[in-house]
Design a protein around this motif. Structure first.
Motif, PDB file in Angstrom:
ATOM      1  N   ALA B  27      20.937  10.051   4.601  1.00 49.47           N
ATOM      2  CA  ALA B  27      21.653  10.261   5.832  1.00 49.47           C
ATOM      3  C   ALA B  27      22.583  11.578   5.614  1.00 49.47           C
ATOM      4  CB  ALA B  27      22.141   9.242   6.521  1.00 49.47           C
ATOM      5  N   ARG B  28      23.378  11.304   4.624  1.00 49.50           N
ATOM      6  CA  ARG B  28      24.183  12.099   4.018  1.00 49.50           C
ATOM      7  C   ARG B  28      24.283  12.787   2.891  1.00 49.50           C
ATOM      8  NH1 ARG B  28      29.273   8.785   4.821  1.00 49.50           N
ATOM      9  NH2 ARG B  28      28.372   7.762   3.099  1.00 49.50           N
ATOM     10  N   ALA B  29      24.724  13.928   2.477  1.00 48.33           N
ATOM     11  CA  ALA B  29      25.034  14.612   1.346  1.00 48.33           C
ATOM     12  C   ALA B  29      25.760  13.553   0.357  1.00 48.33           C
ATOM     13  CB  ALA B  29      25.653  15.876   1.222  1.00 48.33           C
ATOM     14  N   GLU B  30      26.834  12.980   0.708  1.00 51.13           N
ATOM     15  CA  GLU B  30      27.541  11.941   0.026  1.00 51.13           C
ATOM     16  C   GLU B  30      26.557  10.837  -0.638  1.00 51.13           C
ATOM     17  OE1 GLU B  30      28.464  13.508   2.873  1.00 51.13           O
ATOM     18  OE2 GLU B  30      30.171  12.286   3.447  1.00 51.13           O
ATOM     19  N   ASP B  31      25.670  10.378   0.342  1.00 50.09           N
ATOM     20  CA  ASP B  31      24.649   9.493  -0.209  1.00 50.09           C
ATOM     21  C   ASP B  31      23.636   9.887  -1.201  1.00 50.09           C
ATOM     22  OD1 ASP B  31      25.731   7.686   1.722  1.00 50.09           O
ATOM     23  OD2 ASP B  31      24.253   8.251   3.085  1.00 50.09           O
ATOM     24  N   LYS B  77      13.127   8.853 -13.783  1.00 40.21           N
ATOM     25  CA  LYS B  77      12.213   9.388 -12.825  1.00 40.21           C
ATOM     26  C   LYS B  77      12.886   9.535 -11.266  1.00 40.21           C
ATOM     27  CE  LYS B  77       9.139   8.258 -15.946  1.00 40.21           C
ATOM     28  NZ  LYS B  77       8.916   9.570 -17.081  1.00 40.21           N
ATOM     29  N   LEU B  78      13.964   8.831 -11.248  1.00 37.81           N
ATOM     30  CA  LEU B  78      14.485   8.497  -9.859  1.00 37.81           C
ATOM     31  C   LEU B  78      15.593   9.751  -9.257  1.00 37.81           C
ATOM     32  CD1 LEU B  78      15.287   4.611  -9.916  1.00 37.81           C
ATOM     33  CD2 LEU B  78      13.211   5.880  -9.061  1.00 37.81           C
ATOM     34  N   PRO B  79      16.322  10.383 -10.167  1.00 40.80           N
ATOM     35  CA  PRO B  79      17.398  11.202  -9.493  1.00 40.80           C
ATOM     36  C   PRO B  79      16.906  12.392  -8.642  1.00 40.80           C
ATOM     37  CG  PRO B  79      18.078  10.715 -11.693  1.00 40.80           C
ATOM     38  CD  PRO B  79      16.523  10.193 -11.661  1.00 40.80           C
ATOM     39  N   TRP B  80      15.709  12.732  -9.068  1.00 43.71           N
ATOM     40  CA  TRP B  80      15.259  14.274  -8.797  1.00 43.71           C
ATOM     41  C   TRP B  80      15.096  14.227  -7.157  1.00 43.71           C
ATOM     42  CZ3 TRP B  80      16.996  16.095 -12.893  1.00 43.71           C
ATOM     43  CH2 TRP B  80      16.904  15.459 -14.069  1.00 43.71           C
ATOM     44  N   HIS B  81      14.639  13.343  -6.671  1.00 36.84           N
ATOM     45  CA  HIS B  81      14.541  13.410  -5.249  1.00 36.84           C
ATOM     46  C   HIS B  81      15.790  13.336  -4.481  1.00 36.84           C
ATOM     47  CE1 HIS B  81      14.858   9.008  -3.789  1.00 36.84           C
ATOM     48  NE2 HIS B  81      14.839   9.320  -4.895  1.00 36.84           N
ATOM     49  N   ALA B  82      16.776  13.059  -4.969  1.00 33.29           N
ATOM     50  CA  ALA B  82      17.997  12.873  -4.458  1.00 33.29           C
ATOM     51  C   ALA B  82      18.947  14.334  -4.472  1.00 33.29           C
ATOM     52  CB  ALA B  82      18.877  11.811  -4.942  1.00 33.29           C
ATOM     53  N   PHE B  83      18.383  15.211  -5.107  1.00 32.47           N
ATOM     54  CA  PHE B  83      18.805  16.617  -5.084  1.00 32.47           C
ATOM     55  C   PHE B  83      18.350  17.390  -3.694  1.00 32.47           C
ATOM     56  CE2 PHE B  83      19.474  15.599  -9.261  1.00 32.47           C
ATOM     57  CZ  PHE B  83      20.685  16.065  -9.760  1.00 32.47           C
ATOM     58  N   THR B  84      18.812  16.921  -2.765  1.00 33.80           N
ATOM     59  CA  THR B  84      18.459  17.280  -1.326  1.00 33.80           C
ATOM     60  C   THR B  84      19.042  18.636  -1.140  1.00 33.80           C
ATOM     61  OG1 THR B  84      20.168  16.089  -0.247  1.00 33.80           O
ATOM     62  CG2 THR B  84      17.870  15.020  -0.345  1.00 33.80           C
ATOM     63  N   ASN B  86      21.545  21.390  -0.369  1.00 35.34           N
ATOM     64  CA  ASN B  86      22.946  21.723   0.123  1.00 35.34           C
ATOM     65  C   ASN B  86      23.931  20.424  -0.230  1.00 35.34           C
ATOM     66  OD1 ASN B  86      22.514  24.149   0.917  1.00 35.34           O
ATOM     67  ND2 ASN B  86      21.926  23.577   2.747  1.00 35.34           N
ATOM     68  N   SER B  87      23.313  19.473  -1.203  1.00 36.33           N
ATOM     69  CA  SER B  87      23.950  18.071  -1.400  1.00 36.33           C
ATOM     70  C   SER B  87      24.973  18.254  -2.574  1.00 36.33           C
ATOM     71  CB  SER B  87      23.077  17.109  -1.432  1.00 36.33           C
ATOM     72  OG  SER B  87      22.150  17.366  -2.680  1.00 36.33           O
ATOM     73  N   ILE B  88      25.856  18.963  -2.158  1.00 39.20           N
ATOM     74  CA  ILE B  88      27.145  19.371  -3.003  1.00 39.20           C
ATOM     75  C   ILE B  88      28.537  18.846  -2.337  1.00 39.20           C
ATOM     76  CG2 ILE B  88      28.596  21.022  -4.485  1.00 39.20           C
ATOM     77  CD1 ILE B  88      25.965  22.923  -4.605  1.00 39.20           C
ATOM     78  N   THR B  89      29.233  17.928  -3.223  1.00 35.72           N
ATOM     79  CA  THR B  89      30.303  17.367  -2.675  1.00 35.72           C
ATOM     80  C   THR B  89      31.249  17.287  -3.695  1.00 35.72           C
ATOM     81  OG1 THR B  89      29.816  14.970  -3.240  1.00 35.72           O
ATOM     82  CG2 THR B  89      28.779  15.608  -1.095  1.00 35.72           C
ATOM     83  N   GLU B  90      32.338  16.807  -3.158  1.00 34.65           N
ATOM     84  CA  GLU B  90      33.451  17.100  -4.359  1.00 34.65           C
ATOM     85  C   GLU B  90      33.427  15.974  -5.377  1.00 34.65           C
ATOM     86  OE1 GLU B  90      37.084  15.293  -2.439  1.00 34.65           O
ATOM     87  OE2 GLU B  90      36.242  13.636  -2.061  1.00 34.65           O
ATOM     88  N   ASN B  91      32.142  14.816  -5.109  1.00 36.94           N
ATOM     89  CA  ASN B  91      31.916  14.158  -6.318  1.00 36.94           C
ATOM     90  C   ASN B  91      30.789  14.638  -7.300  1.00 36.94           C
ATOM     91  OD1 ASN B  91      34.106  12.192  -5.782  1.00 36.94           O
ATOM     92  ND2 ASN B  91      32.607  11.502  -4.264  1.00 36.94           N
ATOM     93  N   SER B  92      30.098  15.873  -6.870  1.00 42.90           N
ATOM     94  CA  SER B  92      28.951  16.245  -7.437  1.00 42.90           C
ATOM     95  C   SER B  92      29.477  17.676  -8.232  1.00 42.90           C
ATOM     96  CB  SER B  92      28.204  16.785  -6.371  1.00 42.90           C
ATOM     97  OG  SER B  92      26.818  17.207  -6.916  1.00 42.90           O
ATOM     98  N   ARG B  93      28.627  17.502  -9.305  1.00 46.86           N
ATOM     99  CA  ARG B  93      29.053  18.430 -10.393  1.00 46.86           C
ATOM    100  C   ARG B  93      27.630  19.596 -10.126  1.00 46.86           C
ATOM    101  NH1 ARG B  93      30.358  15.769 -15.887  1.00 46.86           N
ATOM    102  NH2 ARG B  93      30.483  17.944 -16.624  1.00 46.86           N
ATOM    103  N   ALA B  94      26.697  19.310  -9.152  1.00 44.56           N
ATOM    104  CA  ALA B  94      25.616  20.239  -8.961  1.00 44.56           C
ATOM    105  C   ALA B  94      25.871  21.602  -8.718  1.00 44.56           C
ATOM    106  CB  ALA B  94      24.582  19.686  -7.906  1.00 44.56           C
TER     107      ALA B  94
END
Lengths: 154, 154
Positions: B27-31, B77-84, B86-94
């Motif tokens: 629902a949200r980039a934070e998620d 196998k799991l993290p990749w689908h969560a790179f939606t 523009n999902s860059i937040t202050e908690n992300s180093r993407a």
């Protein structure tokens, strides 16, 4: 040997060896909190997606539900060893009762794992009613544990 | 039917159905950020423990290494689908490069998963030298991906 078969073989060792892996080695309380929060968050995502199917928010897809339930069941084994003594930080909603009532906490954790195993089994039937029953039973174990052992959101 | 066998059967469905599960519904980039950070953090814990065995910081225990490697391989196998998008937040180093160089990012993710599968296989041999070789090869794929796609710590 197919990739899936090899992976299944490796995953089998997760089941066989989980007790061995349940040795906590967290350098800091923050690490233990981040570990268990991480495991629970990933579980929650897959749990919520099954919930969305049951509620009709997204179409029911047996394959997705089955994968989600298997991930929930596997991840449900992991958080417990990260409840290391006194590991309560500002990012943790853990209550002191976890360590004051160890047997009760373990029983709650075991109960949840029993239900996630049933959820995974139900997901394989392709029967949405059975999935719903198992989903609600699992939710009840989440709630029971949270009611006693998790602080309310501020 | 034993508990372990049932769980193995359920985990098998994770492997078979992962492509189906790889449908992002955050629902949200934070998620999305919390999901992928959670999966990576749990992986890292188990990866670091194998590293500690290889470095002699803790005793080598085949059963623990095998369980750790299987968890790493499954969670990988799991993290990749969560790179939606523009999902860059202050908690992300993407870094933006993840979306600008999608094919390169996917290749890096695939390479890592190839190495974690080899790591899991090596962990089953009971040969510490083989485990070390696979551990270092996996570390190299982490590093390569981080060098291009992850921001440095502030």
């Amino acid at each position: 040997m197919s990739f899936s078969f090899k992976l299944a073989t490796l995953l089998y060792s997760v089941c066989m060896l989980l007790p061995a892996a349940a040795q906590a080695q967290f350098a800091r309380a923050e690490d233990a909190v981040e570990y268990r929060n991480g495991a629970f968050f990933v579980m929650d995502y897959h749990y919520d997606r099954i919930g969305d199917m049951i509620k009709g928010k997204i179409p029911y897809d047996k394959a997705v539900a089955e994968s989600d339930a298997a991930i929930i069941d596997a991840l449900g084994k992991l958080p417990w060893h990260a409840f290391t003594p006194n590991s309560i930080t500002e990012n943790s909603r853990a209550k002191e009762e976890i360590w004051q009532q160890k047997d009760k906490f373990k029983a709650a954790a075991d109960k949840m794992q029993g239900e996630t195993t049933k959820l995974a089994a139900a997901s394989k039937t392709g029967d949405l009613a059975k999935l719903k029953t198992a989903f609600l039973a699992t939710a009840q174990t989440c709630k029971e544990c949270h009611d006693t052992f998790r602080k309310k959101k501020k």
